[in-house]
Design an enzyme around this catalytic site. Structure first.
Site, PDB file in Angstrom:
ATOM      1  CB  SER A 186       5.841  -5.650   9.777  1.00  0.00           C
ATOM      2  OG  SER A 186       6.174  -7.197  10.057  1.00  0.00           O
ATOM      3  CG  ASP A 187      -0.155  -7.252  12.178  1.00  0.00           C
ATOM      4  OD1 ASP A 187       0.239  -8.289  12.866  1.00  0.00           O
ATOM      5  OD2 ASP A 187      -1.340  -6.915  12.255  1.00  0.00           O
ATOM      6  CD1 TRP A 188       1.930 -13.885  10.395  1.00  0.00           C
ATOM      7  CD2 TRP A 188       2.347 -14.133  12.199  1.00  0.00           C
ATOM      8  NE1 TRP A 188       2.103 -15.197  10.386  1.00  0.00           N
ATOM      9  CE2 TRP A 188       2.557 -15.183  11.742  1.00  0.00           C
ATOM     10  CE3 TRP A 188       2.806 -14.003  13.681  1.00  0.00           C
ATOM     11  CZ2 TRP A 188       3.020 -16.431  12.317  1.00  0.00           C
ATOM     12  CZ3 TRP A 188       3.355 -14.949  14.451  1.00  0.00           C
ATOM     13  CH2 TRP A 188       3.526 -16.359  13.741  1.00  0.00           C
ATOM     14  CG  ASN A 189       3.769 -12.640   5.460  1.00  0.00           C
ATOM     15  OD1 ASN A 189       4.970 -12.581   5.060  1.00  0.00           O
ATOM     16  ND2 ASN A 189       2.678 -13.411   4.673  1.00  0.00           N
TER      17      ASN A 189
END
Ligand code: NOJ
Length: 736
Positions: free
Chosen positions: A280-283
């Site tokens: 995923s991207d950050w969060n």
């Protein structure tokens, strides 16, 4: 105890059994794993950055997570010793001894900064870009990094978007070439070597289409645009063997990319057969809640996982909820196994099971970082990345015997800005500024006098007077203008793309002096620089070139390097023209100056300041008319197009010969031209070379009215030229 010895023996006897395939080795580990250990592989946390310094190390608690097998990866951890210590915990103290994978944003260098990606793309030189990535990998691996979150392959047609600097511009074809080059450069031919690094194609997908150019904003476009514009560089990355993908923050038409079954499963897995893993991207999984598709973190984890995100960066959704989702049968064990398999596969490919410490040698780290070879490689790439936008009356290259040179502007002596955004461990002390580069070049042969004039974005004009005095006594002005490094990059969108602050006012005053003005631009996006374009004598687009900025710029200014860069993105004249790109559709009412009811602005023109593919050289090139091997081909046939290019100038130089195609009538509308090939050639002064392109059926295909990817019979126009506007044309037909 017996059990542990058995497991240890089992994994490591397998890991040395070379005859076993990676798939067998992956399965042999998987079969030993508990539910929690499986979930652990899907969890990624970030080390903690020390505020003020650029260092980062594992946070308190990460050791314990590694010991318990509850974490598969850390990001923002680097350094041979730091990575070794935590890796030791994972492979010596955890039950299954599965190594961690360390990821970092090595975007244009680790410690030695190379040009920003949009600059490198301006070289139109995939071989050089591949080499640049190779060097970056060599340096990053020496510091313990296994995995870079790069290449960023988002197509960007809106220069307000700050992340345009991280990609390769507006075009799917050029973007695909750059994507493949970077993947090959980072990963090399063999990921198990100790100087190759696994790449990550990001941000999947459509992130560059943020409405209004505002970062993280909604994107909304058709399936056709997705497939024709935004997906090709991702597909090219898959074809080049990229090991990982990153799911994007944005939504497309109501579906957040990090929860998109269509993108992450239907396209990436089913159509493209991608067998690496998706992070995923950050969060970005946690952000499914504010997006409004998940009611809580557990639900977000379920959506992200089911869509196809294998590893959760920082959201803790998998860490906290995935085991429960499996026991509740919301997620099947089979699905979980598949994600674990993908992650283990990459760890095996990297050779981490065979030697988890192969990237952790402090001696190699010291020898490798900031080596002379890296600085040379960065200089080579920097010179190739410069685009000459204007050279009135061949004022450039400059003679080396100028008595006094005025070097003016807020970017002339900046050591920080040339590093550009995402400069990782780049150090301003390593940067050769423009001023220093000129001094290096000329020694004391010329009097080089510097005045800042103004800051990048302040409103004070107090420094103008000093600058103008310096100008008055000089023969020539080198005016260094643009943006500071933190005006582009993540979360750094701008609503205007003019020169910030009072820089243009400074330029106006200097132009009034009547002295020849050479502008050197440093910036992370196209800027509306109409005044400079009309009034400066020459303009070099330098973007942010990294540690060797000043040397590269001086080489070009004084003719020790003949510029050959071309713009990978259109420069509009006015913010209101955005989005502006060369491969637009004709519309039913293309602009016609004699007809009011056509597509134009009442108060502005439709034309760009500098078109896509534009860039000048100290040589001048003439093109013959294109010659086609056939005027008519069948749908499965290829066609050859040749053109003679003559260097009619005084200098040896490189030219990027560009081939565009237009499908004149289709069952769905086609752009007015599309880049389909290019060739970088070197010609000695006076030399002629024949350049040949092959138009394969693949280059003529598009998504027809039923979204089938086909060649449709009919007439096609080809264009060959030095940029997307100055071209020579020819016609051919495809028959059934
Ligand atoms: C957020 C950015 O969007 C992404 O490009 C980057 O790789 C991650 N943060 C990790 O730093």
């Amino acid at each position: 105890m017996k059990k542990i010895i058995f497991i240890y023996f089992f994994i490591f006897s397998i890991s040395f059994a070379q005859q076993k395939t990676i798939e067998q080795r992956v399965d042999s580990v998987l079969v030993l794993m508990t539910l929690d250990e499986k979930v652990g592989q899907l969890v990624q946390y970030s080390g903690g950055w020390d505020t003020g310094t650029k260092t980062s190390k594992p946070k308190a608690g990460h050791d314990q997570l590694a010991r318990e097998g509850k974490i598969g990866s850390l990001l923002n951890i680097f350094g041979a010793e730091i990575t070794k210590n935590i890796q030791k915990v994972a492979v010596e103290e955890s039950r299954l001894k599965i190594p961690l994978i360390f990821g970092l944003d090595v975007i244009h260098g680790f410690r030695t900064t190379f040009p920003v990606p949009i600059a490198e793309a301006s070289s139109w030189d995939p071989v050089a870009v591949e080499l640049s990535a190779r060097w970056q990998a060599i340096e990053a691996t020496a510091s313990g990094i296994h995995w870079t979150f790069n290449p960023m392959v988002d197509i960007a047609r809106d220069p307000r978007w700050g992340r345009i600097v991280e990609g390769s511009g507006e075009d799917a074809y050029l973007g695909s070439k750059m994507a493949a080059a970077r993947v090959k450069g980072y990963q090399g031919d063999d990921l198990s070597l100790s100087n190759t690094i696994v790449a990550c194609a990001k941000h999947f997908a459509g992130y560059g289409a943020a409405e209004g150019g505002r970062d993280y904003n909604t994107a909304d476009f058709s399936e056709r645009t997705l497939r024709e514009i935004y997906l090709p560089p991702f597909k090219a990355a898959v074809d080049a063997g990229v090991g990982t993908f990153m799911a994007a923050f944005n939504e497309i038409g109501g579906i957040p990319s990090s929860a998109s079954v269509h993108l992450l499963t239907n396209i990436l897995r089913d159509e493209w057969k991608f067998d690496g893993f998706v992070v995923s991207d950050w969060n970005s999984i946690g952000e499914l809640i504010p997006h409004g598709v998940a009611k809580d973190l557990k639900h977000a984890g379920e959506l992200g996982f089911k869509a196809g995100v294998d590893m959760d960066m920082e959201a803790s959704a998998y860490f906290n909820h995935l085991s429960q989702l499996v026991t509740e049968k919301k997620i099947s064990m089979q699905q979980l196994d598949e994600s674990v398999r993908r992650i283990l596969r990459i760890k095996f490919r990297l050779g981490l099971f065979d030697d988890p410490f192969k990237y952790c040698n402090a001696e190699i780290e010291t020898q490798t970082l900031r080596s002379e070879k890296l600085f040379k490689a960065s200089l080579d790439m920097a010179r190739r990345s410069i685009v000459m936008l204007k050279n009135e009356k061949n004022i450039l290259p400059l003679k080396k015997d100028l008595r006094q040179i005025a070097v003016i502007g807020p970017l002339a002596e900046s050591k920080n800005d040339p590093l550009g955004p995402w400069n990782q461990q780049g150090n301003p002390d390593d940067v050769v500024t423009v001023l220093k580069g000129l001094q290096n070049k000329l020694g004391d042969k010329s009097n080089i006098v510097y005045s800042e004039g103004c800051s990048v974005d302040g409103d004070s004009k107090a420094g103008f007077e000093h600058a103008l005095n310096v100008v008055k006594n000089s023969e020539i002005v080198i005016l260094c203008l643009g943006e500071s490094l933190n005006m582009s990059g993540e979360a750094r969108s701008r609503a205007t793309i003019d020169l910030p602050g009072v820089q243009e006012d400074l330029a106006r005053e200097i132009v009034k002096s009547g002295k020849p003005v050479i502008v050197v631009l440093m910036n992370g996006r196209p800027l509306t620089i109409n005044f400079l374009s009309e009034n400066a004598n020459a303009i070099l687009e330098a973007w942010f070139l990294g540690v060797q900025s000043g040397n590269a710029i001086a080489d070009v200014l004084f003719g020790d390097y003949n510029p050959s860069g071309k713009l990978p993105v259109t420069f509009p004249k006015h913010i209101g023209q955005i989005p502006m790109y060369y491969n637009f559709k004709n519309t039913g009412r293309p602009y016609n100056p004699n007809d009011f009811y056509t597509s134009y602005y009442l108060d502005y023109s439709n034309t760009p300041l500098y078109p896509f593919g534009f860039g000048l050289s100290y040589s001048s090139f003439e093109y013959s008319d294109p010659v086609l091997s056939k005027k008519e081909i069948s749908k499965n046939e290829s066609l050859r197009i040749s053109v003679n290019v003559i260097n009619t100038g005084q200098y040896d130089g490189e030219e990027i010969v560009q081939l565009y195609i237009r499908d004149l009538v289709g069952s769905a509308t086609r752009p007015i031209k599309e880049l389909k090939d290019f060739a970088k050639i070197f010609l000695k002064a006076g030399e002629t070379k024949k350049v040949e392109f092959t138009v394969t059926p693949e280059k003529l295909k598009f998504y027809d009215i039923n979204m089938n990817y086909v060649v449709e019979p009919g007439e096609f126009k080809i264009f060959v030229g030095t940029n997307s506007v100055d071209v020579k044309e020819a016609l051919f037909s495809v028959v059934d």
